[in-house]
Structure formats: structure tokens, C-alpha cells
Design an enzyme around this catalytic site. Structure first.
Site, PDB file in Angstrom:
ATOM      1  N   ARG A 127       5.474 -43.860 -15.917  1.00 31.78           N
ATOM      2  CA  ARG A 127       3.940 -43.277 -15.823  1.00 31.78           C
ATOM      3  C   ARG A 127       3.756 -42.100 -14.969  1.00 31.78           C
ATOM      4  O   ARG A 127       2.858 -41.427 -15.312  1.00 31.78           O
ATOM      5  CB  ARG A 127       3.526 -44.565 -14.617  1.00 31.78           C
ATOM      6  CG  ARG A 127       3.465 -45.990 -15.397  1.00 31.78           C
ATOM      7  CD  ARG A 127       2.625 -46.501 -14.621  1.00 31.78           C
ATOM      8  NE  ARG A 127       3.106 -47.183 -13.507  1.00 31.78           N
ATOM      9  CZ  ARG A 127       3.744 -48.488 -13.338  1.00 31.78           C
ATOM     10  NH1 ARG A 127       4.290 -49.107 -14.466  1.00 31.78           N
ATOM     11  NH2 ARG A 127       4.495 -48.658 -12.025  1.00 31.78           N
ATOM     12  N   ASP A 172      -0.423 -53.078  -4.491  1.00 30.25           N
ATOM     13  CA  ASP A 172      -0.821 -52.254  -5.555  1.00 30.25           C
ATOM     14  C   ASP A 172      -1.690 -52.913  -6.668  1.00 30.25           C
ATOM     15  O   ASP A 172      -1.737 -53.962  -6.970  1.00 30.25           O
ATOM     16  CB  ASP A 172       0.479 -51.838  -6.372  1.00 30.25           C
ATOM     17  CG  ASP A 172       1.258 -50.757  -5.339  1.00 30.25           C
ATOM     18  OD1 ASP A 172       0.735 -50.304  -4.393  1.00 30.25           O
ATOM     19  OD2 ASP A 172       2.597 -50.301  -5.778  1.00 30.25           O
ATOM     20  N   ARG A 209      -6.524 -48.484  -0.863  1.00 28.55           N
ATOM     21  CA  ARG A 209      -6.165 -47.102  -1.283  1.00 28.55           C
ATOM     22  C   ARG A 209      -6.981 -47.115  -2.726  1.00 28.55           C
ATOM     23  O   ARG A 209      -7.060 -47.877  -3.570  1.00 28.55           O
ATOM     24  CB  ARG A 209      -4.780 -47.171  -1.655  1.00 28.55           C
ATOM     25  CG  ARG A 209      -4.196 -46.121  -2.288  1.00 28.55           C
ATOM     26  CD  ARG A 209      -2.756 -46.138  -2.994  1.00 28.55           C
ATOM     27  NE  ARG A 209      -1.807 -46.690  -2.272  1.00 28.55           N
ATOM     28  CZ  ARG A 209      -1.004 -47.471  -2.433  1.00 28.55           C
ATOM     29  NH1 ARG A 209      -0.972 -47.999  -3.443  1.00 28.55           N
ATOM     30  NH2 ARG A 209       0.030 -47.823  -1.661  1.00 28.55           N
TER      31      ARG A 209
HETATM   32  C1  FAD Z   1      -0.148 -43.168  -2.922  1.00 27.97           C
HETATM   33  C2  FAD Z   1      -0.598 -43.518  -4.300  1.00 27.97           C
HETATM   34  C3  FAD Z   1      -0.331 -44.928  -4.678  1.00 27.97           C
HETATM   35  C4  FAD Z   1      -0.683 -45.118  -6.227  1.00 27.97           C
HETATM   36  N1  FAD Z   1      -0.762 -46.387  -6.469  1.00 27.97           N
HETATM   37  C5  FAD Z   1      -1.228 -46.936  -7.596  1.00 27.97           C
HETATM   38  C6  FAD Z   1      -1.534 -48.376  -7.971  1.00 27.97           C
HETATM   39  O1  FAD Z   1      -1.552 -49.188  -7.208  1.00 27.97           O
HETATM   40  N2  FAD Z   1      -2.169 -48.571  -9.172  1.00 27.97           N
HETATM   41  C7  FAD Z   1      -2.518 -47.508 -10.019  1.00 27.97           C
HETATM   42  O2  FAD Z   1      -2.949 -47.902 -11.053  1.00 27.97           O
HETATM   43  N3  FAD Z   1      -2.098 -46.285  -9.786  1.00 27.97           N
HETATM   44  C8  FAD Z   1      -1.452 -45.821  -8.693  1.00 27.97           C
HETATM   45  N4  FAD Z   1      -1.440 -44.572  -8.521  1.00 27.97           N
HETATM   46  C9  FAD Z   1      -1.619 -43.838  -9.516  1.00 27.97           C
HETATM   47  C10 FAD Z   1      -2.567 -42.939  -9.678  1.00 27.97           C
HETATM   48  O3  FAD Z   1      -3.739 -43.997 -10.368  1.00 27.97           O
HETATM   49  C11 FAD Z   1      -2.631 -41.835 -10.620  1.00 27.97           C
HETATM   50  O4  FAD Z   1      -2.197 -42.363 -12.016  1.00 27.97           O
HETATM   51  C12 FAD Z   1      -2.147 -40.574 -10.100  1.00 27.97           C
HETATM   52  O5  FAD Z   1      -2.143 -40.571  -8.822  1.00 27.97           O
HETATM   53  C13 FAD Z   1      -2.569 -39.281 -10.758  1.00 27.97           C
HETATM   54  O6  FAD Z   1      -3.738 -39.094 -10.278  1.00 27.97           O
HETATM   55  P1  FAD Z   1      -4.430 -37.961  -9.422  1.00 27.97           P
HETATM   56  O7  FAD Z   1      -5.632 -38.772  -8.763  1.00 27.97           O
HETATM   57  O8  FAD Z   1      -3.281 -37.386  -8.614  1.00 27.97           O
HETATM   58  O9  FAD Z   1      -5.113 -36.804 -10.384  1.00 27.97           O
HETATM   59  P2  FAD Z   1      -4.687 -36.070 -11.523  1.00 27.97           P
HETATM   60  O10 FAD Z   1      -5.996 -35.433 -12.159  1.00 27.97           O
HETATM   61  O11 FAD Z   1      -4.015 -36.858 -12.540  1.00 27.97           O
HETATM   62  O12 FAD Z   1      -3.565 -34.899 -11.062  1.00 27.97           O
HETATM   63  C14 FAD Z   1      -4.185 -33.968 -10.296  1.00 27.97           C
HETATM   64  C15 FAD Z   1      -3.091 -33.066  -9.924  1.00 27.97           C
HETATM   65  O13 FAD Z   1      -2.053 -33.513  -9.376  1.00 27.97           O
HETATM   66  C16 FAD Z   1      -0.630 -33.308  -9.782  1.00 27.97           C
HETATM   67  N5  FAD Z   1      -0.058 -34.505 -10.274  1.00 27.97           N
HETATM   68  C17 FAD Z   1      -0.688 -35.640 -10.628  1.00 27.97           C
HETATM   69  N6  FAD Z   1       0.247 -36.397 -11.176  1.00 27.97           N
HETATM   70  C18 FAD Z   1       1.418 -35.839 -11.317  1.00 27.97           C
HETATM   71  C19 FAD Z   1       2.806 -36.060 -11.861  1.00 27.97           C
HETATM   72  N7  FAD Z   1       3.095 -37.484 -12.098  1.00 27.97           N
HETATM   73  N8  FAD Z   1       3.601 -35.288 -11.556  1.00 27.97           N
HETATM   74  C20 FAD Z   1       3.441 -34.024 -11.060  1.00 27.97           C
HETATM   75  N9  FAD Z   1       2.015 -33.756 -10.606  1.00 27.97           N
HETATM   76  C21 FAD Z   1       1.120 -34.740 -10.528  1.00 27.97           C
HETATM   77  C22 FAD Z   1      -1.156 -32.192 -10.813  1.00 27.97           C
HETATM   78  O14 FAD Z   1      -1.089 -31.083  -9.987  1.00 27.97           O
HETATM   79  C23 FAD Z   1      -2.284 -32.365 -11.354  1.00 27.97           C
HETATM   80  O15 FAD Z   1      -2.828 -31.264 -11.544  1.00 27.97           O
HETATM   81  C24 FAD Z   1      -0.956 -44.335  -7.032  1.00 27.97           C
HETATM   82  C25 FAD Z   1      -1.165 -43.104  -6.541  1.00 27.97           C
HETATM   83  C26 FAD Z   1      -1.018 -42.595  -5.427  1.00 27.97           C
HETATM   84  C27 FAD Z   1      -1.038 -41.045  -4.942  1.00 27.97           C
END
Ligand code: FAD
Length: 319
Positions: free
Chosen positions: A300, A130, A181
């Protein structure tokens, strides 16, 4: 504003101790966390596998502060890898390098990481590293490169679309076929390092998706390994329908087979999308966190979506 506040709280150790012992907080967190024990995690993955999802298990923990703690965390991760094999579930693992000592010293972290990769390699499993905040970006990439130089092919990285530097990093890392990823990024970063506007993060995300897909096509479109443990090179880690649809449409336009890309989503978030892509024939991997150190991960998730805070608060007033 709210986002910054919750990311700030995620680093407060006093609050961590208080909140972690608070039943109501756990009730809210358990929407995103599979449980506190290894058995909870295995059972959760088994259920996801039955539905058709692959998983990646994260034994929650980060920012260990002593050598002993980092060694204990490493042992727990090794045990997890062994349990995955014993139980024949379709899951690889995700780890954070600060959990296994990166903030205490690179040598310590390297030793722990090698131990984890050796065990995973001996049973043919994959370890995703990660990405944490920018104070660790260089160190994390360097550690990954060291492992690749040592011959470990069973590992990959995470890249964050909110960082200006990521396009160049991705370009360099794709040259050596790094499985990525791609995520937006979950930490609070200053405007001289990360795009402050969501729109720019989204544009960069799509650009990076395209780069990953193009590289995969050039490599002959290798697909996910049949047992689901080794992911394909491009993994799109998002719940944003526009980002997911962009990647899907672009992959389609260059005839990338469905099994040569995967969508990754967090446990408990957008189950509708998880099921939709699975039904369409794409590999979907669920990121399943478990363990007692759920506080920073939960904070987070609150930071990402203000509605989660309301959900949490409304639980306070329910019996
Ligand atoms: C498999 C995976 C691994 C990850 N690993 C890392 C990592 O190693 N390092 C890192 O910095 N980040 C990591 N992340 C987190 C990532 O950086 C984002 O903060 C997170 O995925 C929210 O962004 P989004 O792309 O979903 O888009 P956004 O624009 O934030 O969200 C889009 C939509 O997704 C839904 N959604 C998003 N977040 C949430 C929530 N918390 N609760 C409920 N609904 C939500 C909502 O419907 C929202 O409108 C990971 C995410 C995923 C999916």
C-alpha cells in the site's frame, strides 16, 4: 493505474509468501516498518519518544483466515499492550479488525476485541481501530459502537475522506465524541463509493477536519492526556502539507489550543513535517508498524507513491 496494480498485489497470498522471504524486499520495506519483533518495535518507539513524538504501534496483520490465527493475533496484541506498560513508552496501539477475526465472524471478533480493550483499559491505554476497505466499513463502525455501548471509552476510529459516506458517518460519530483519525484512504474503491479525483478527496478532507475541530471546540477543547497515550479528539493523519496547513490554520482561527489536536504520520514518511509540527508545539504521533506480516502494508505504501517503486527497483541492482 500503478496504484490499483499495487493494491491488487497487496491481496495476493502467493506473492506475499514469495516477497516476504526476499531479503531485498525487506530492505526496502524496512524504510516503513520498525522491524519484525516486539523488541524492535519497543526500541523504535523509545527513540521516537526521546525525540518528543508519541507513537501508535501496529502489530502488522490483517485478513486472518482461521479462528486460531485470530486468537493468536489477539494474544500478540495483548502482549504488546503489556510490553508498552512494562517499558514505560509513550505509545497506544492501532489494530485492524480483520486481524482479529472480523472476516470469520462478528462474534469471534467481538470477543477478541473485548479482550484487547479490557487489558488496555486496565492500564489506561487507548486502542485505535484502523479502517479497512469498504466491505468492512459498516461492520467496523458497528463493532466500535458495540464497544462504546459496553462502556469502553478507550477506543476510537479512523475515517476515510475518499468515501462519499464519510461526511454522514463523521456527523453521527462526532455526536458521541468519537476520537477520529482522519485519513485520505488507502484502498482501491469503485467510483460509486469513493471520489475518483484527488481534488475532491482533498476538499472532503478539509471539510472533515473542520467538522472535527468545530466539535472539539464545542466540547470545550479537551487536550491530549499528559502521558501522551490518549489522543485528542481530532487526529489529522496525512503527509500532505496543504491538508495539514488547512487544519492548523482553521484550528488557529477558532482558538483551538495546540494540544487539542494532533498530527499523525507514518513511520519513515515526511520526517521533515513530523519535526516541523513538533517544533511548533503540536502533539505529533508516529504510526509505527512492526512484525513479519509487512507485505500488504508495504504494497500500500508503494501504491501511494510511484517514486517508492523506483526506489525499490533501484535497490534490486545495488549490491
Ligand atoms: C497515521 C496514519 C494512519 C493511517 N491509517 C489508515 C487507515 O486506518 N485506513 C486507511 O485506509 N488509510 C490509512 N492511512 C493511509 C492514508 O489513507 C493514505 O493512504 C496515506 O496517508 C497517503 O495519503 P496522504 O494524506 O499522506 O496524502 P498524499 O496526497 O497521498 O501524499 C502527500 C505527500 O505525502 C508523501 N507521501 C504520501 N504517501 C507516501 C508514501 N507511501 N511514501 C512516501 N511519501 C509519501 C509525499 O510527499 C506526498 O506528496 C493512514 C495514514 C496515516 C498517516
Amino acid at each position: 493505474m500503478l496504484r490499483s496494480f499495487f493494491i491488487f498485489l497487496s491481496k495476493n497470498s502467493l506473492l506475499q509468501r514469495l516477497v516476504s522471504e526476499w531479503g531485498i524486499a525487506w530492505k526496502a520495506a524496512s524504510r516503513f516498518v520498525a522491524g519484525t519483533t516486539i523488541n524492535d518495535a519497543i526500541n523504535c518507539v523509545r527513540d521516537q519518544n526521546i525525540k518528543g513524538f508519541n507513537c501508535t504501534l501496529d502489530h502488522l496483520g490483517e485478513s486472518t483466515t482461521t479462528q486460531d490465527e485470530s486468537i493468536r493475533a489477539t494474544k500478540e496484541i495483548v502482549e504488546l499492550i503489556e510490553k508498552i506498560q512494562e517499558n514505560k513508552i509513550r505509545s497506544n496501539i492501532s489494530i485492524k479488525l480483520t486481524q482479529i477475526g472480523l472476516s470469520l465472524g462478528e462474534e469471534l471478533c467481538e470477543k477478541n476485541l473485548q479482550q484487547i480493550l479490557k487489558i488496555a483499559s486496565s492500564i489506561n491505554n487507548f486502542v485505535r481501530i484502523d479502517m479497512e476497505d469498504t466491505s468492512y466499513t459498516d461492520k467496523t463502525i458497528n463493532m466500535y459502537l458495540k464497544m462504546r455501548n459496553l462502556g469502553f471509552e478507550n477506543t476510537g476510529l479512523v475515517v476515510q475522506a475518499y468515501l462519499y459516506r464519510t461526511e454522514k458517518d463523521a456527523h453521527d460519530l462526532l455526536k458521541i465524541r468519537t476520537p477520529f483519525r482522519l485519513v485520505k484512504g488507502a484502498y482501491k474503491e469503485p467510483a460509486d463509493l469513493a471520489y475518483p479525483r484527488k481534488r475532491d478527496v482533498d476538499l472532503n478532507f478539509d471539510l472533515l477536519s473542520k467538522m472535527m475541530i468545530d466539535t472539539t471546540v464545542k466540547l470545550g477543547s479537551p487536550v491530549i492526556r499528559e502521558d501522551g497515550l490518549f489522543p485528542p479528539l481530532p487526529a489529522i493523519g496525512s503527509h500532505d502539507p496543504k491538508r495539514l496547513e488547512y487544519a492548523k490554520a482553521y484550528a488557529d482561527s477558532v482558538d483551538l489550543p495546540k494540544k487539542a489536536i494532533e498530527f499523525q504520520m507514518l513511520y519513515g514518511i515526511r520526517r521533515d513535517l513530523q519535526e516541523m509540527y513538533l517544533k511548533q508545539g503540536y502533539p505529533v504521533r508516529i504510526y509505527v508498524p512492526y512484525g513479519t506480516h509487512w507485505y500488504p502494508y508495504f504494497m500500500r505504501r508503494l501504491a501511494e507513491r510511484p517514486e517508492n517503486v523506483l526506489f525499490f527497483l533501484s535497490n534490486l541492482f545495488k549490491k
